[in-house]
Design an enzyme around this catalytic site. Structure first.
Site, PDB file in Angstrom:
ATOM      1  N   CYS A   2       0.851  -1.168   0.000  1.00  0.00           N
ATOM      2  CA  CYS A   2       0.000   0.000   0.000  1.00  0.00           C
ATOM      3  C   CYS A   2       0.900   1.236   0.000  1.00  0.00           C
ATOM      4  O   CYS A   2       1.990   1.222   0.542  1.00  0.00           O
ATOM      5  CB  CYS A   2      -0.939   0.089   1.211  1.00  0.00           C
ATOM      6  SG  CYS A   2      -2.003  -1.335   1.365  1.00  0.00           S
ATOM      7  N   ARG A  27       3.272  -0.105  -5.263  1.00  0.00           N
ATOM      8  CA  ARG A  27       3.135  -0.701  -3.932  1.00  0.00           C
ATOM      9  C   ARG A  27       1.817  -1.468  -3.771  1.00  0.00           C
ATOM     10  O   ARG A  27       1.586  -2.084  -2.725  1.00  0.00           O
ATOM     11  CB  ARG A  27       3.199   0.389  -2.860  1.00  0.00           C
ATOM     12  CG  ARG A  27       4.511   1.135  -2.839  1.00  0.00           C
ATOM     13  CD  ARG A  27       4.473   2.238  -1.827  1.00  0.00           C
ATOM     14  NE  ARG A  27       4.597   1.732  -0.487  1.00  0.00           N
ATOM     15  CZ  ARG A  27       5.727   1.615   0.181  1.00  0.00           C
ATOM     16  NH1 ARG A  27       6.847   1.975  -0.378  1.00  0.00           N
ATOM     17  NH2 ARG A  27       5.757   1.144   1.402  1.00  0.00           N
ATOM     18  N   TRP A  74      -3.069  -2.708  -1.510  1.00  0.00           N
ATOM     19  CA  TRP A  74      -2.811  -4.124  -1.786  1.00  0.00           C
ATOM     20  C   TRP A  74      -3.478  -4.853  -0.631  1.00  0.00           C
ATOM     21  O   TRP A  74      -3.017  -4.780   0.507  1.00  0.00           O
ATOM     22  CB  TRP A  74      -1.310  -4.391  -1.819  1.00  0.00           C
ATOM     23  CG  TRP A  74      -0.957  -5.781  -2.244  1.00  0.00           C
ATOM     24  CD1 TRP A  74      -0.803  -6.224  -3.529  1.00  0.00           C
ATOM     25  CD2 TRP A  74      -0.685  -6.902  -1.398  1.00  0.00           C
ATOM     26  NE1 TRP A  74      -0.472  -7.552  -3.529  1.00  0.00           N
ATOM     27  CE2 TRP A  74      -0.391  -8.002  -2.239  1.00  0.00           C
ATOM     28  CE3 TRP A  74      -0.678  -7.105  -0.018  1.00  0.00           C
ATOM     29  CZ2 TRP A  74      -0.085  -9.260  -1.739  1.00  0.00           C
ATOM     30  CZ3 TRP A  74      -0.368  -8.366   0.476  1.00  0.00           C
ATOM     31  CH2 TRP A  74      -0.076  -9.423  -0.389  1.00  0.00           C
ATOM     32  N   ASN A  98      -0.739   1.998   5.800  1.00  0.00           N
ATOM     33  CA  ASN A  98       0.054   0.959   5.147  1.00  0.00           C
ATOM     34  C   ASN A  98       0.570   0.050   6.256  1.00  0.00           C
ATOM     35  O   ASN A  98       1.203   0.530   7.195  1.00  0.00           O
ATOM     36  CB  ASN A  98       1.222   1.618   4.393  1.00  0.00           C
ATOM     37  CG  ASN A  98       2.266   0.614   3.956  1.00  0.00           C
ATOM     38  OD1 ASN A  98       1.940  -0.541   3.707  1.00  0.00           O
ATOM     39  ND2 ASN A  98       3.512   1.036   3.871  1.00  0.00           N
ATOM     40  N   GLY A  99       0.283  -1.254   6.162  1.00  0.00           N
ATOM     41  CA  GLY A  99       0.746  -2.187   7.200  1.00  0.00           C
ATOM     42  C   GLY A  99      -0.398  -3.069   7.653  1.00  0.00           C
ATOM     43  O   GLY A  99      -1.424  -3.157   6.963  1.00  0.00           O
ATOM     44  N   GLU A 479      15.342 -17.463 -11.490  1.00  0.00           N
ATOM     45  CA  GLU A 479      14.886 -16.098 -11.767  1.00  0.00           C
ATOM     46  C   GLU A 479      14.069 -16.042 -13.062  1.00  0.00           C
ATOM     47  O   GLU A 479      13.045 -15.346 -13.140  1.00  0.00           O
ATOM     48  CB  GLU A 479      16.116 -15.162 -11.832  1.00  0.00           C
ATOM     49  CG  GLU A 479      15.859 -13.745 -12.317  1.00  0.00           C
ATOM     50  CD  GLU A 479      14.881 -12.932 -11.462  1.00  0.00           C
ATOM     51  OE1 GLU A 479      14.428 -13.419 -10.433  1.00  0.00           O
ATOM     52  OE2 GLU A 479      14.544 -11.807 -11.891  1.00  0.00           O
ATOM     53  N   LYS A 483      10.259 -14.753 -13.238  1.00  0.00           N
ATOM     54  CA  LYS A 483       9.826 -13.654 -14.124  1.00  0.00           C
ATOM     55  C   LYS A 483       8.621 -14.086 -14.950  1.00  0.00           C
ATOM     56  O   LYS A 483       7.650 -13.352 -15.081  1.00  0.00           O
ATOM     57  CB  LYS A 483      10.936 -13.239 -15.092  1.00  0.00           C
ATOM     58  CG  LYS A 483      12.043 -12.378 -14.582  1.00  0.00           C
ATOM     59  CD  LYS A 483      11.693 -10.947 -14.288  1.00  0.00           C
ATOM     60  CE  LYS A 483      11.199 -10.807 -12.879  1.00  0.00           C
ATOM     61  NZ  LYS A 483      12.167 -10.584 -11.840  1.00  0.00           N
ATOM     62  N   GLU A 486       5.465 -14.424 -12.800  1.00  0.00           N
ATOM     63  CA  GLU A 486       4.965 -13.140 -12.309  1.00  0.00           C
ATOM     64  C   GLU A 486       4.132 -12.399 -13.346  1.00  0.00           C
ATOM     65  O   GLU A 486       3.101 -11.839 -13.014  1.00  0.00           O
ATOM     66  CB  GLU A 486       6.155 -12.223 -11.952  1.00  0.00           C
ATOM     67  CG  GLU A 486       6.787 -12.502 -10.619  1.00  0.00           C
ATOM     68  CD  GLU A 486       7.947 -11.551 -10.348  1.00  0.00           C
ATOM     69  OE1 GLU A 486       8.856 -11.439 -11.210  1.00  0.00           O
ATOM     70  OE2 GLU A 486       7.953 -10.930  -9.288  1.00  0.00           O
ATOM     71  N   HIS A 502      15.740 -36.352 -11.374  1.00  0.00           N
ATOM     72  CA  HIS A 502      15.088 -36.809 -10.139  1.00  0.00           C
ATOM     73  C   HIS A 502      13.641 -36.341 -10.046  1.00  0.00           C
ATOM     74  O   HIS A 502      13.089 -36.267  -8.952  1.00  0.00           O
ATOM     75  CB  HIS A 502      15.885 -36.330  -8.925  1.00  0.00           C
ATOM     76  CG  HIS A 502      17.281 -36.863  -8.905  1.00  0.00           C
ATOM     77  ND1 HIS A 502      17.557 -38.192  -8.709  1.00  0.00           N
ATOM     78  CD2 HIS A 502      18.469 -36.257  -9.111  1.00  0.00           C
ATOM     79  CE1 HIS A 502      18.867 -38.380  -8.768  1.00  0.00           C
ATOM     80  NE2 HIS A 502      19.443 -37.219  -9.018  1.00  0.00           N
ATOM     81  N   LYS A 602       5.164  -4.352  -5.584  1.00  0.00           N
ATOM     82  CA  LYS A 602       6.619  -4.276  -5.672  1.00  0.00           C
ATOM     83  C   LYS A 602       7.285  -4.277  -4.308  1.00  0.00           C
ATOM     84  O   LYS A 602       8.316  -4.878  -4.100  1.00  0.00           O
ATOM     85  CB  LYS A 602       7.009  -3.012  -6.435  1.00  0.00           C
ATOM     86  CG  LYS A 602       8.494  -2.932  -6.680  1.00  0.00           C
ATOM     87  CD  LYS A 602       8.833  -2.219  -7.925  1.00  0.00           C
ATOM     88  CE  LYS A 602      10.272  -2.433  -8.308  1.00  0.00           C
ATOM     89  NZ  LYS A 602      10.511  -3.800  -8.796  1.00  0.00           N
TER      90      LYS A 602
HETATM   91  C1  G6P Z   1       8.301  -8.352  -4.295  1.00  0.00           C
HETATM   92  C2  G6P Z   1       8.641  -7.856  -5.683  1.00  0.00           C
HETATM   93  C3  G6P Z   1       9.871  -8.583  -6.205  1.00  0.00           C
HETATM   94  C4  G6P Z   1      11.034  -8.420  -5.234  1.00  0.00           C
HETATM   95  C5  G6P Z   1      10.653  -8.872  -3.814  1.00  0.00           C
HETATM   96  C6  G6P Z   1      11.720  -8.468  -2.800  1.00  0.00           C
HETATM   97  O1  G6P Z   1       7.877  -9.664  -4.349  1.00  0.00           O
HETATM   98  O2  G6P Z   1       7.533  -8.055  -6.553  1.00  0.00           O
HETATM   99  O3  G6P Z   1      10.227  -8.034  -7.465  1.00  0.00           O
HETATM  100  O4  G6P Z   1      12.125  -9.176  -5.672  1.00  0.00           O
HETATM  101  O5  G6P Z   1       9.446  -8.236  -3.419  1.00  0.00           O
HETATM  102  O6  G6P Z   1      11.782  -7.069  -2.730  1.00  0.00           O
HETATM  103  P1  G6P Z   1      13.037  -6.263  -2.289  1.00  0.00           P
HETATM  104  O7  G6P Z   1      12.620  -4.827  -2.387  1.00  0.00           O
HETATM  105  O8  G6P Z   1      13.337  -6.660  -0.872  1.00  0.00           O
HETATM  106  O9  G6P Z   1      14.157  -6.588  -3.204  1.00  0.00           O
END
Ligand code: G6P
Length: 607
Positions: A2, A27, A74, A98-99, A479, A483, A486, A502, A602
């Site tokens: 948020c 956010r 969020w 926020n929180g 990764e 990606k 996501e 395995h 994010k």
């Molecule tokens: C969220 C974001 C990711 C990020 C992760 C950790 O899940 O969508 O892209 O890698 O948080 O965030 P940070 O700011 O700690 O790297």
């Protein structure tokens, strides 16, 4: 998660609040709202979905007033409906939060017994009624808020306005970030400097348990004991322009293309390009004395940590444990005092990583933060700081933050290896040279964009996709899969290539694309064996390799993307770019919202 924003200003607040919310949308973006004071009365507008919906609502039903608060959500408690959208108000007070208020059920019960009526399913509404019930007893807003804060358990950043109190607002933080922005005869509150970017670049950050009263002319900060405190005002350096997509269709694509420059900027801070040596900023501990390293992070940042584990173990010969913050923090690990812990985070605010950092602080660890936001909580709480110079990253799927984290961790690994006498100067120079070549090599990789866009057509209709790699190629496989999941919503798994036999090998058929990350080097032959195993079972392979690798395997019927020939040390940094582009183009073909994928945010400031 948020994002919150508050304005005590001279101009109409609504357009400014909406504009700031657009920059905070990373956010969270399931609903949003604003509230302003008009002739001392609270008025609000809220909408489900993206900020655009709120903007349209306000266009049709304008909202006046120069003091106001805004929120992009969020959802944690309660579905993302208009009713549950912030600000929450009972007419006397309006709050954005926020929180998570962890004891909200208990508070709600108590307040309902006193006759308060709840309209929403949120945890935040309890805060509204708590503040309001104190105001009803004739208390001042300041007293009402400080007494309320004492009752709250959990994490919060709050911005609160009060009916009958124009040009006035209260903010408070515990566990979630909150910044005060200083304007010219105007004052602001925001979740971060991005929110405040077009309003002011003079910013100060509340510390844990601080609260602040703001008027149009000043901000008065107090700590948890009510004592006035001063917090440093700094220049955030953020301008509105940094938040533009330029000519790119999406922020994510722009940020993928920003990588040569972001890698260059991060290298400039750490590497002497003439001497080909690493110059880390002064650390408060001797690298030579470190005998054990623990790396902790979440999401993409965790994968950067996994790569650093390979580097530190191979070159500095130091044992490394790498853990996901949400797991680490509850493992109740006994830690030998004096160990080095490294926290990696783009935002520097991720709740689990921050909590793990505090656990390590309690257990007398040395704390190094690798973050992209210099003013973040992690940056401020660490013993030592290594910054990434990725610039603001807006796309929810992390791209340039990741590659710049790898640059910092690569430099750190070289320094530690040298300090410990584990590598020769000659090798260190070679590794630094490989790093300094990366901006131009990354540009060469971007030349494959069209080819990768075509290959995305093969992934588009897949239900599952496998990514395989060995050594530092394995975290890149993880990764790549993350990606794709996501932003394209296709199920994907990253696997250590040698582990495929395995389990995942059972998935292989012509419908499961397998992306193989295989730069030439000592692990290439083994990885190419695993590729043969996939091909033998009718699997479709997309191979990412270099000229030597590609010549070695010959024509085996795989789709091949040729990447520049580089030192194996830096290969994972470069091989990240094609997996980003593959995910991007697949998501675009699917018509998905690339920058704001469903259900994600994010900056994850809740557990
Ligand atoms: C969220 C974001 C990711 C990020 C992760 C950790 O899940 O969508 O892209 O890698 O948080 O965030 P940070 O700011 O700690 O790297």
């Amino acid at each position: 998660m948020c994002g919150i924003i508050g304005v005590v200003g001279k101009q109409q607040a609504a357009p400014r609040l909406v504009d700031s919310l657009r920059r905070l949308e990373y956010r969270g973006y399931d609903s949003s709202g604003i509230a302003t004071l008009v002739d001392g009365e609270i008025h609000r507008r809220r909408a489900e979905g993206k900020i655009e919906n709120l903007a349209t609502l306000i266009k049709n039903k304008s909202l006046h007033g120069t003091t106001g608060i805004g929120h992009t959500r969020w959802a944690t408690h309660g579905r993302p409906t208009t009713t549950n959208a912030h600000p929450h108000t009972d007419g006397k007070v309006a709050i954005v939060h926020n929180g998570i208020i962890e004891n909200f059920l208990e508070l709600r019960k108590e307040l309902m017994a006193e006759g308060h009526q709840f309209e929403t399913d949120t945890d935040t509404e309890a805060v509204v009624h708590l503040v309001s019930s104190m105001l009803a007893k004739g208390q001042s807003p300041q007293f009402a808020v400080t007494e309320t804060l004492k009752r709250l358990e959990g994490a919060f950043a709050l911005a609160i306005i009060f009916s009958g109190h124009e040009d006035f607002m209260i903010g408070a933080r515990r566990g979630s970030p909150l910044a005060v922005g200083y304007g010219d005869g105007e004052m602001f509150l925001g979740s971060d400097a991005y929110a405040l970017a077009k309003l002011t670049d003079r910013v100060c950050y509340l510390e844990e348990n601080d609260w602040v009263e703001i008027s149009d002319k000043k901000a008065t900060l107090r700590n948890r004991f009510g004592k006035k405190v001063r917090r440093k005002i700094c220049s955030s350096g953020h301008t509105g322009e940094q938040f533009s997509k330029g000519n790119f269709a999406h922020f994510m694509l722009k940020e993928i293309y920003d990588q040569p420059a972001a890698i260059g900027d991060t290298l400039s801070a750490l590497v002497n390009p003439i001497q080909k040596s690493v110059n880390l900023p002064e650390l408060s501990f001797e690298l030579a004395n470190i005998s054990r390293v623990t790396i902790i992070a979440c999401g993409t940042s965790y994968y950067a940590g996994l790569i650093a584990k390979y580097w530190l173990e191979q070159y500095a010969r130091v044992p490394v444990e790498c853990d996901i913050a949400s797991e680490f923090r509850y493992r109740e690990l006994e830690m030998e005092p004096g160990g080095l812990t490294i926290f990696i985070s783009q935002s520097g605010e991720t709740a689990d990583t921050l909590a793990a950092m505090r656990y390590c602080r309690e257990h007398e660890q040395l704390i190094l933060a690798v973050v992209n936001v210099a003013e973040s909580s992690m940056a401020r709480e660490a013993d030592a700081l290594l910054l990434t110079y990725a610039g603001p990253e807006i796309g929810v799927a992390s791209t340039k933050a990741f590659t710049t984290q790898l640059i910092v961790l690569a430099c750190f690994s070289i320094s530690m290896a040298l300090e410990k006498g584990r590598i020769s100067n000659k090798l260190a120079v070679k590794m630094c040279s490989a790093l300094t070549e990366l901006p131009s090599r990354a540009n060469e990789v971007l030349n494959n964009d069209d080819a990768l866009a075509k290959l995305a057509n093969d992934i588009l209709s897949a239900r599952d996709v496998l990514y395989l790699g060995r050594g530092t190629g394995y975290p890149i496989a993880l990764e790549g899969a993350l990606k794709l999941k996501e932003i394209s919503y296709i199920h994907a798994e990253g696997y250590a290539a040698g582990e495929m036999k395995h389990g995942p090998i059972a998935l292989i058929d012509e419908c499961v694309p397998v992306i193989i990350i295989a730069p030439s080097g000592k692990l290439f032959d083994k990885t190419s064996l695993n590729m043969q195993e996939v091909l033998a079972r009718g699997g479709r392979v997309i191979l990412l390799s270099d000229q030597i690798g590609i010549e070695k395997i010959g024509d085996v019927g795989a789709d091949v993307v040729e990447l520049p020939q580089v030192h194996p040390f830096v290969a994972p940094i470069l091989y990240t770019i094609p997996v980003q582009l593959l995910a991007y183009h697949t998501a675009v073909l699917k018509g998905n919202d690339v920058d704001q994928p469903r259900n994600l945010a994010k900056s994850v400031t809740v557990e």
